[in-house]
Design an enzyme around this catalytic site. Structure first.
Site, PDB file in Angstrom:
ATOM      1  N   MET A  32      79.405  17.717  30.178  1.00  0.00           N
ATOM      2  CA  MET A  32      79.806  16.317  30.353  1.00  0.00           C
ATOM      3  C   MET A  32      79.523  15.527  29.071  1.00  0.00           C
ATOM      4  SD  MET A  32      79.348  15.313  34.280  1.00  0.00           S
ATOM      5  CE  MET A  32      77.658  14.796  34.257  1.00  0.00           C
ATOM      6  N   GLY A  38      70.181  21.875  24.420  1.00  0.00           N
ATOM      7  CA  GLY A  38      70.423  22.698  25.619  1.00  0.00           C
ATOM      8  C   GLY A  38      71.868  23.178  25.645  1.00  0.00           C
ATOM      9  N   HIS A  39      72.795  22.242  25.431  1.00  0.00           N
ATOM     10  CA  HIS A  39      74.209  22.623  25.361  1.00  0.00           C
ATOM     11  C   HIS A  39      74.430  23.581  24.183  1.00  0.00           C
ATOM     12  CE1 HIS A  39      74.445  18.417  27.144  1.00  0.00           C
ATOM     13  NE2 HIS A  39      75.085  19.117  28.059  1.00  0.00           N
ATOM     14  N   VAL A 186      66.271  24.713  27.718  1.00  0.00           N
ATOM     15  CA  VAL A 186      65.731  24.286  26.427  1.00  0.00           C
ATOM     16  C   VAL A 186      64.906  23.014  26.668  1.00  0.00           C
ATOM     17  CG1 VAL A 186      66.283  23.525  24.091  1.00  0.00           C
ATOM     18  CG2 VAL A 186      67.676  25.295  25.193  1.00  0.00           C
ATOM     19  N   SER A 196      70.893  14.897  29.187  1.00  0.00           N
ATOM     20  CA  SER A 196      71.594  13.717  28.659  1.00  0.00           C
ATOM     21  C   SER A 196      70.983  12.449  29.249  1.00  0.00           C
ATOM     22  CB  SER A 196      73.083  13.784  29.011  1.00  0.00           C
ATOM     23  OG  SER A 196      73.610  15.024  28.575  1.00  0.00           O
TER      24      SER A 196
HETATM   25  P1  AMP Z   1      75.930  18.746  31.571  1.00  0.00           P
HETATM   26  O1  AMP Z   1      76.581  18.239  30.357  1.00  0.00           O
HETATM   27  O2  AMP Z   1      74.645  18.048  31.918  1.00  0.00           O
HETATM   28  O3  AMP Z   1      76.872  18.892  32.741  1.00  0.00           O
HETATM   29  O4  AMP Z   1      75.468  20.224  31.219  1.00  0.00           O
HETATM   30  C1  AMP Z   1      76.385  21.195  30.772  1.00  0.00           C
HETATM   31  C2  AMP Z   1      75.721  22.538  30.799  1.00  0.00           C
HETATM   32  O5  AMP Z   1      74.577  22.531  29.955  1.00  0.00           O
HETATM   33  C3  AMP Z   1      75.233  22.920  32.215  1.00  0.00           C
HETATM   34  O6  AMP Z   1      75.500  24.285  32.457  1.00  0.00           O
HETATM   35  C4  AMP Z   1      73.767  22.643  32.132  1.00  0.00           C
HETATM   36  O7  AMP Z   1      73.004  23.440  33.029  1.00  0.00           O
HETATM   37  C5  AMP Z   1      73.472  23.005  30.690  1.00  0.00           C
HETATM   38  N1  AMP Z   1      72.236  22.349  30.262  1.00  0.00           N
HETATM   39  C6  AMP Z   1      71.916  21.039  30.396  1.00  0.00           C
HETATM   40  N2  AMP Z   1      70.667  20.805  29.943  1.00  0.00           N
HETATM   41  C7  AMP Z   1      70.179  21.997  29.523  1.00  0.00           C
HETATM   42  C8  AMP Z   1      68.938  22.423  28.955  1.00  0.00           C
HETATM   43  N3  AMP Z   1      67.937  21.577  28.726  1.00  0.00           N
HETATM   44  N4  AMP Z   1      68.802  23.728  28.637  1.00  0.00           N
HETATM   45  C9  AMP Z   1      69.815  24.620  28.856  1.00  0.00           C
HETATM   46  N5  AMP Z   1      71.020  24.282  29.389  1.00  0.00           N
HETATM   47  C10 AMP Z   1      71.190  22.979  29.718  1.00  0.00           C
END
Ligand code: AMP
Length: 305
Positions: A32, A38-39, A186, A196
């Site tokens: 998103m 993490g991403h 992460v 985020s």
């Molecule tokens: P989001 O943008 O929050 O929808 O996250 C996109 C992807 O990044 C999802 O698969 C999340 O699980 C992963 N993600 C978000 N935060 C982390 C993190 N701290 N460590 C590893 N993966 C993450």
């Protein structure tokens, strides 16, 4: 890096620009946006393991309930693109809401039209209790994205562990020809899981929020130390004790569950030498911001045991 906004452009890229599809692999990382390390870790994994890497940035309305932070959700496309280019991503897919939901996407479920995917049995507990239509929104957007990108492998983070279980159930039981991979969480130097939504909190509150992980980690140590079963009550007690000093925390849930089914368990034992995780300690905690008293941020975290 190609930046594409239309579904037809992605389908066209996939069909015309890749050569022999049987000889190349596509890795896909749905996000998103408001990208962080993490991403980036998922993107790097995809880059290592595939010939092409596609990333999507789409703040998906159908996973937000009325009154949640859809409008406020941080959008940082310019910076995100710089990061994606530096990581060597091949294609960024950044559609708008009408591209993904041509029939419109009101937030109230009873006003929505069109196809939606519900994954029963793993969506109702944990996150699903507080956010009843959340996984319906996630599963729906991910199945659309998987159809558009048609990757060999899609990468998701352990940070959203229930999301992974829901999506794995969906792709397996709908016989979809895609592999799902999970990357580790992460964290920042204090142990706080990157998110985020951390952007909503001031530095002092971020520091306090890192105690969410410290509570889970204390429970993990206890389980690793004990050779016999550790009861659910003891685990919950220990976590509560770690969190007790922080009156900025409002606990939504703490769960001690089986990793495959997400059903709650009465005890955990680390008796065997098999290191494959079988349980998940997970939680959601509302953290009140020290600077902005009206700002309360819901953070999730988990540890596999
Ligand atoms: P989001 O943008 O929050 O929808 O996250 C996109 C992807 O990044 C999802 O698969 C999340 O699980 C992963 N993600 C978000 N935060 C982390 C993190 N701290 N460590 C590893 N993966 C993450």
């Amino acid at each position: 890096m190609l930046t594409l906004h239309k579904v037809s452009e992605v389908v066209n890229w996939r069909k015309t620009s890749l050569g022999d599809r049987n000889k190349i692999s596509i890795g896909f990382v749905p996000t998103m946006g408001c990208l962080h390390e993490g991403h980036a870790s998922l993107i790097k994994k995809s880059k290592r393991e595939n010939d092409y890497t596609v990333v999507s940035i789409f703040v998906n309305p159908s996973q937000f309930a009325p009154g949640e932070d859809l409008d406020k959700y941080p959008r940082t496309l310019h910076d995100d693109k710089d990061l994606l280019m530096s990581l060597g991503v091949d294609v960024l897919f950044a559609p708008n809401a009408s591209e993904m939901y041509p029939q419109g996407i009101p937030l109230k479920v009873d006003e929505q039209k069109g196809p939606f995917v519900t994954v029963l049995g793993v969506s109702e507990m944990l996150e699903g209790k507080t956010r009843p239509n959340f996984f319906r929104g996630v599963a729906t957007v991910v199945i659309k994205l998987l159809h558009i990108v048609s990757p060999d492998v899609a990468y998701f983070g352990q940070k959203d562990i229930q999301q992974f279980v829901v999506l794995k159930t969906m792709t397996t039981q709908l016989f979809m020809d895609v592999r799902l991979e999970m990357g580790p969480i992460v964290r920042d130097s204090n142990g706080l899981a990157l998110s985020s939504r951390n952007k909503y909190l001031c530095p002092e509150s971020l520091n306090i929020a890192s105690n969410i992980y410290k509570g889970l980690d204390a429970a993990r140590h206890r389980i690793e130390r004990e050779k016999v079963n550790v009861s659910r009550a003891d685990i919950l007690d220990l976590i509560q004790q770690e969190w007790a000093p922080f009156d900025d925390f409002i606990i939504d849930y703490v769960s001690v569950a089986d990793l495959k089914t997400l059903t709650e368990v009465e005890s955990i034992s680390q008796g065997s030498n098999d290191k494959t995780p079988r349980y998940v300690l997970s939680c959601a905690v509302y953290v009140k911001d020290k600077m902005e008293p009206n700002c309360v941020v819901r953070l999730i975290d988990n540890i596999l045991i």
